[in-house]
Design a protein around this motif. Sequence first.
Motif, mmCIF file in Angstrom:
data_model
loop_
_atom_site.group_PDB
_atom_site.id
_atom_site.type_symbol
_atom_site.label_atom_id
_atom_site.label_comp_id
_atom_site.label_asym_id
_atom_site.label_seq_id
_atom_site.Cartn_x
_atom_site.Cartn_y
_atom_site.Cartn_z
ATOM 1 N N VAL A 191 -5.395 72.017 45.523
ATOM 2 C CA VAL A 191 -6.181 72.919 44.683
ATOM 3 C C VAL A 191 -5.852 72.592 43.235
ATOM 4 O O VAL A 191 -4.693 72.682 42.817
ATOM 5 C CB VAL A 191 -5.903 74.399 45.013
ATOM 6 C CG1 VAL A 191 -6.718 75.310 44.107
ATOM 7 C CG2 VAL A 191 -6.227 74.677 46.482
ATOM 8 N N GLY A 192 -6.876 72.212 42.485
ATOM 9 C CA GLY A 192 -6.690 71.713 41.126
ATOM 10 C C GLY A 192 -6.334 72.744 40.089
ATOM 11 O O GLY A 192 -5.932 72.401 38.983
ATOM 12 N N PHE A 240 -10.772 80.399 41.331
ATOM 13 C CA PHE A 240 -12.018 80.261 42.083
ATOM 14 C C PHE A 240 -11.939 79.065 43.042
ATOM 15 O O PHE A 240 -12.457 79.122 44.154
ATOM 16 C CB PHE A 240 -13.210 80.123 41.143
ATOM 17 C CG PHE A 240 -13.427 81.337 40.273
ATOM 18 C CD1 PHE A 240 -13.420 82.618 40.811
ATOM 19 C CD2 PHE A 240 -13.625 81.208 38.912
ATOM 20 C CE1 PHE A 240 -13.609 83.740 40.020
ATOM 21 C CE2 PHE A 240 -13.821 82.325 38.106
ATOM 22 C CZ PHE A 240 -13.811 83.592 38.663
ATOM 23 N N ASN A 241 -11.268 77.984 42.629
ATOM 24 C CA ASN A 241 -11.128 76.827 43.517
ATOM 25 C C ASN A 241 -10.211 77.135 44.690
ATOM 26 O O ASN A 241 -10.423 76.644 45.789
ATOM 27 C CB ASN A 241 -10.663 75.604 42.724
ATOM 28 C CG ASN A 241 -11.812 74.987 41.973
ATOM 29 O OD1 ASN A 241 -12.594 74.251 42.557
ATOM 30 N ND2 ASN A 241 -11.951 75.325 40.707
ATOM 31 N N HIS A 242 -9.197 77.974 44.487
ATOM 32 C CA HIS A 242 -8.347 78.386 45.600
ATOM 33 C C HIS A 242 -9.156 79.251 46.579
ATOM 34 O O HIS A 242 -9.009 79.115 47.801
ATOM 35 C CB HIS A 242 -7.117 79.141 45.095
ATOM 36 C CG HIS A 242 -6.127 79.424 46.180
ATOM 37 N ND1 HIS A 242 -5.284 78.457 46.671
ATOM 38 C CD2 HIS A 242 -5.875 80.540 46.892
ATOM 39 C CE1 HIS A 242 -4.543 78.984 47.639
ATOM 40 N NE2 HIS A 242 -4.885 80.243 47.791
ATOM 41 N N GLN A 243 -10.015 80.098 46.035
ATOM 42 C CA GLN A 243 -10.873 80.916 46.898
ATOM 43 C C GLN A 243 -11.816 80.026 47.715
ATOM 44 O O GLN A 243 -12.041 80.278 48.906
ATOM 45 C CB GLN A 243 -11.665 81.920 46.067
ATOM 46 C CG GLN A 243 -10.802 83.007 45.455
ATOM 47 C CD GLN A 243 -11.611 83.966 44.604
ATOM 48 O OE1 GLN A 243 -12.632 84.487 45.048
ATOM 49 N NE2 GLN A 243 -11.154 84.194 43.378
ATOM 50 N N ILE A 259 -9.662 67.729 47.869
ATOM 51 C CA ILE A 259 -9.341 68.210 46.521
ATOM 52 C C ILE A 259 -10.361 69.271 46.122
ATOM 53 O O ILE A 259 -11.570 69.031 46.209
ATOM 54 C CB ILE A 259 -9.342 67.054 45.499
ATOM 55 C CG1 ILE A 259 -8.303 65.994 45.882
ATOM 56 C CG2 ILE A 259 -9.091 67.583 44.092
ATOM 57 C CD1 ILE A 259 -8.384 64.712 45.059
ATOM 58 N N PHE A 260 -9.864 70.415 45.662
ATOM 59 C CA PHE A 260 -10.702 71.498 45.140
ATOM 60 C C PHE A 260 -10.443 71.529 43.642
ATOM 61 O O PHE A 260 -9.377 71.960 43.202
ATOM 62 C CB PHE A 260 -10.352 72.830 45.811
ATOM 63 C CG PHE A 260 -10.670 72.810 47.278
ATOM 64 C CD1 PHE A 260 -11.902 73.251 47.733
ATOM 65 C CD2 PHE A 260 -9.762 72.316 48.194
ATOM 66 C CE1 PHE A 260 -12.217 73.217 49.083
ATOM 67 C CE2 PHE A 260 -10.056 72.272 49.555
ATOM 68 C CZ PHE A 260 -11.289 72.719 49.998
ATOM 69 N N SER A 261 -11.407 71.042 42.890
ATOM 70 C CA SER A 261 -11.154 70.751 41.486
ATOM 71 C C SER A 261 -11.948 71.608 40.518
ATOM 72 O O SER A 261 -13.174 71.647 40.580
ATOM 73 C CB SER A 261 -11.506 69.284 41.208
ATOM 74 O OG SER A 261 -11.247 68.959 39.868
ATOM 75 N N SER A 301 -14.386 68.955 46.253
ATOM 76 C CA SER A 301 -15.292 70.072 46.002
ATOM 77 C C SER A 301 -14.890 70.668 44.669
ATOM 78 O O SER A 301 -13.729 70.580 44.263
ATOM 79 C CB SER A 301 -15.169 71.135 47.099
ATOM 80 O OG SER A 301 -15.659 70.640 48.320
ATOM 81 N N ALA A 302 -15.859 71.273 43.985
ATOM 82 C CA ALA A 302 -15.564 71.842 42.672
ATOM 83 C C ALA A 302 -16.342 73.127 42.455
ATOM 84 O O ALA A 302 -17.496 73.234 42.853
ATOM 85 C CB ALA A 302 -15.912 70.844 41.561
ATOM 86 N N VAL A 303 -15.683 74.070 41.822
ATOM 87 C CA VAL A 303 -16.341 75.285 41.363
ATOM 88 C C VAL A 303 -16.582 75.073 39.874
ATOM 89 O O VAL A 303 -15.648 74.770 39.125
ATOM 90 C CB VAL A 303 -15.472 76.537 41.598
ATOM 91 C CG1 VAL A 303 -16.149 77.765 41.030
ATOM 92 C CG2 VAL A 303 -15.192 76.713 43.080
ATOM 93 N N ALA A 304 -17.826 75.193 39.459
ATOM 94 C CA ALA A 304 -18.176 74.925 38.064
ATOM 95 C C ALA A 304 -18.800 76.156 37.419
ATOM 96 O O ALA A 304 -19.542 76.900 38.061
ATOM 97 C CB ALA A 304 -19.145 73.749 37.984
#
Length: 166
Positions: A8-9, A16-19, A72-74, A115-118
């Motif tokens: 988790v980045g 939000f990326n951890h979620q 990777i959640f970035s 994956s990424a939350v933007a």
Amino acid sequence: MSKVLFIVGSLRQGSFNHQLAKKAEQALAGQAEVSYLDYSEVPVFNQDLESPAPAAVAKARQEILAADAIWIFSPVYNWAIPGPVKNLLDWLSRALDLSDPSGPSAINDKLVTVSAVANGTSPDEVFKHYSSLLPFIRMQVLEPFTGVGINPEAWGNGELLISEEK
């Protein structure tokens, strides 16, 4: 059962990326064994520290080696890879045997996806960085990468909502 290691980045608790990673973990339930890499103690890369490897780096390498795949959640920091993630990848991409700098690393040939939350913009720019970096450090990239937008109310309540349409 496959072992998938999540990176988790964002080091922020409740990010939000951890979620998003937690949602992915739920989706993989019964199909893969999921674990999370704690890299919060990995120092800034410095070749003077490489031998012997700092304990946090050695531990991260062991967890990477034990995994079948990396996810990777970035976050997207200024359209680029967050510094802590890039630093981790710099450490992990170094040869395990420093007498042979072109030799295998802990991440050599590991399957990886991102994956990424933007926030309000597409994560495509950060995906371009990962798309060029990950093959260069000899990882096997699984695309397409996936992006999720932040729902407006998340800024107030801290809860990322993911719908089937996203």
